[in-house]
Design a protein around this motif. Structure first.
Motif, PDB file in Angstrom:
ATOM      1  N   ASP A  94      41.210  31.908  33.692  1.00  0.00           N
ATOM      2  CA  ASP A  94      42.655  31.799  33.915  1.00  0.00           C
ATOM      3  C   ASP A  94      43.144  32.509  35.173  1.00  0.00           C
ATOM      4  O   ASP A  94      44.332  32.524  35.465  1.00  0.00           O
ATOM      5  CB  ASP A  94      43.430  32.292  32.696  1.00  0.00           C
ATOM      6  CG  ASP A  94      43.160  33.749  32.368  1.00  0.00           C
ATOM      7  OD1 ASP A  94      42.531  34.465  33.178  1.00  0.00           O
ATOM      8  OD2 ASP A  94      43.576  34.177  31.281  1.00  0.00           O
ATOM      9  N   LEU A  95      42.250  33.106  35.935  1.00  0.00           N
ATOM     10  CA  LEU A  95      42.551  33.769  37.203  1.00  0.00           C
ATOM     11  C   LEU A  95      43.488  34.968  37.069  1.00  0.00           C
ATOM     12  O   LEU A  95      44.135  35.351  38.033  1.00  0.00           O
ATOM     13  CB  LEU A  95      43.105  32.767  38.228  1.00  0.00           C
ATOM     14  CG  LEU A  95      42.083  31.758  38.746  1.00  0.00           C
ATOM     15  CD1 LEU A  95      42.758  30.652  39.545  1.00  0.00           C
ATOM     16  CD2 LEU A  95      41.017  32.446  39.577  1.00  0.00           C
ATOM     17  N   GLN A  96      43.536  35.578  35.895  1.00  0.00           N
ATOM     18  CA  GLN A  96      44.326  36.800  35.749  1.00  0.00           C
ATOM     19  C   GLN A  96      43.590  38.003  36.326  1.00  0.00           C
ATOM     20  O   GLN A  96      44.206  39.013  36.639  1.00  0.00           O
ATOM     21  CB  GLN A  96      44.667  37.046  34.277  1.00  0.00           C
ATOM     22  CG  GLN A  96      45.686  36.093  33.746  1.00  0.00           C
ATOM     23  CD  GLN A  96      46.130  36.468  32.344  1.00  0.00           C
ATOM     24  OE1 GLN A  96      46.006  37.606  31.917  1.00  0.00           O
ATOM     25  NE2 GLN A  96      46.654  35.496  31.620  1.00  0.00           N
ATOM     26  N   ASP A  97      42.267  37.889  36.440  1.00  0.00           N
ATOM     27  CA  ASP A  97      41.472  38.969  37.020  1.00  0.00           C
ATOM     28  C   ASP A  97      41.223  38.669  38.496  1.00  0.00           C
ATOM     29  O   ASP A  97      41.131  37.518  38.905  1.00  0.00           O
ATOM     30  CB  ASP A  97      40.133  39.093  36.285  1.00  0.00           C
ATOM     31  CG  ASP A  97      40.306  39.413  34.815  1.00  0.00           C
ATOM     32  OD1 ASP A  97      41.117  40.296  34.499  1.00  0.00           O
ATOM     33  OD2 ASP A  97      39.626  38.780  34.000  1.00  0.00           O
ATOM     34  N   ASP A  98      41.072  39.705  39.287  1.00  0.00           N
ATOM     35  CA  ASP A  98      40.874  39.571  40.727  1.00  0.00           C
ATOM     36  C   ASP A  98      39.410  39.232  41.024  1.00  0.00           C
ATOM     37  O   ASP A  98      38.531  40.074  40.854  1.00  0.00           O
ATOM     38  CB  ASP A  98      41.272  40.880  41.411  1.00  0.00           C
ATOM     39  CG  ASP A  98      41.098  40.847  42.914  1.00  0.00           C
ATOM     40  OD1 ASP A  98      40.817  39.768  43.470  1.00  0.00           O
ATOM     41  OD2 ASP A  98      41.244  41.916  43.540  1.00  0.00           O
ATOM     42  N   VAL A  99      39.149  38.009  41.470  1.00  0.00           N
ATOM     43  CA  VAL A  99      37.766  37.603  41.758  1.00  0.00           C
ATOM     44  C   VAL A  99      37.158  38.436  42.882  1.00  0.00           C
ATOM     45  O   VAL A  99      35.943  38.618  42.933  1.00  0.00           O
ATOM     46  CB  VAL A  99      37.641  36.098  42.097  1.00  0.00           C
ATOM     47  CG1 VAL A  99      37.936  35.238  40.902  1.00  0.00           C
ATOM     48  CG2 VAL A  99      38.482  35.713  43.276  1.00  0.00           C
ATOM     49  N   HIS A 100      37.989  38.961  43.768  1.00  0.00           N
ATOM     50  CA  HIS A 100      37.464  39.750  44.883  1.00  0.00           C
ATOM     51  C   HIS A 100      36.972  41.126  44.445  1.00  0.00           C
ATOM     52  O   HIS A 100      36.227  41.777  45.180  1.00  0.00           O
ATOM     53  CB  HIS A 100      38.519  39.861  45.982  1.00  0.00           C
ATOM     54  CG  HIS A 100      38.872  38.527  46.558  1.00  0.00           C
ATOM     55  ND1 HIS A 100      38.049  37.848  47.423  1.00  0.00           N
ATOM     56  CD2 HIS A 100      39.933  37.722  46.344  1.00  0.00           C
ATOM     57  CE1 HIS A 100      38.588  36.694  47.738  1.00  0.00           C
ATOM     58  NE2 HIS A 100      39.739  36.583  47.081  1.00  0.00           N
TER      59      HIS A 100
END
Length: 178
Positions: A94-100
């Protein structure tokens, strides 16, 4: 290996894929994606299949499809079982966490850390109910004696050593946060 449990994420899997690939291109590490469809009731399975057939030449990607919803813990564990990397990271689609942040996690792994937790720095976007229940969950777990990191959710990196140790447990009802 990046393990991605998916449940009803048809609108997010492509955006997640793009964000993850861009993050990995920037850090220069070899990687694979292991995306697990946990019996979604929407078109997540179809979107994952499309992604696999479109991108498998450029990105190592494995898709695991559950026949029904078994829960996030089971989806993560299935990802662990299919991962081929020396270390794995788990991240929601869900992109709530920072992939970077994965790059920082890998750096800590390379410094000798076997487990690196991604911890939320803020819950400003959460509703009152979500904040209240999340804080209550962690407080109850700590009161019961569970050694748990506050606000860490499931975003983490673990070494192969930790995965091998986890595989020795024959527990059916997993609780990986604890």
């Amino acid at each position: 290996s990046l393990i991605v449990p998916c449940y009803n994420e048809q609108d997010n899997v492509r955006a997640f894929y793009d964000a993850a690939v861009n993050a990995f291109l920037g850090c220069g590490y070899e990687y694979e994606l292991v995306m697990v469809n946990d019996g979604s009731r929407d078109n997540t399975g179809i979107e994952l299949k499309k992604l696999f057939y479109e991108k498998r030449e450029e990105t190592p990607i494995t898709i695991v499809q559950f026949s029904r919803n078994f829960g996030k813990e089971a989806a993560m564990y299935a990802g662990f079982c299919n991962a081929k990397g020396d270390y794995i990271a788990v991240m929601d689609a869900d992109l709530q966490d920072d992939v970077h942040a994965i790059e920082q996690m890998v750096d800590l792994y390379l410094q000798g850390k076997d487990v690196v937790y991604g911890v939320r720095s803020s819950r400003k976007k959460d509703t009152f109910f979500k904040k209240f229940t999340a804080e209550g969950f962690y407080k109850i777990m700590q009161a019961m004696g569970v050694d748990i990191v506050f606000n860490h959710a499931d975003y983490r990196l673990m070494s192969k050593t930790v995965l091998d140790a986890l595989s020795e447990y024959k527990e059916v009802n997993l609780f990986l946060r604890g």
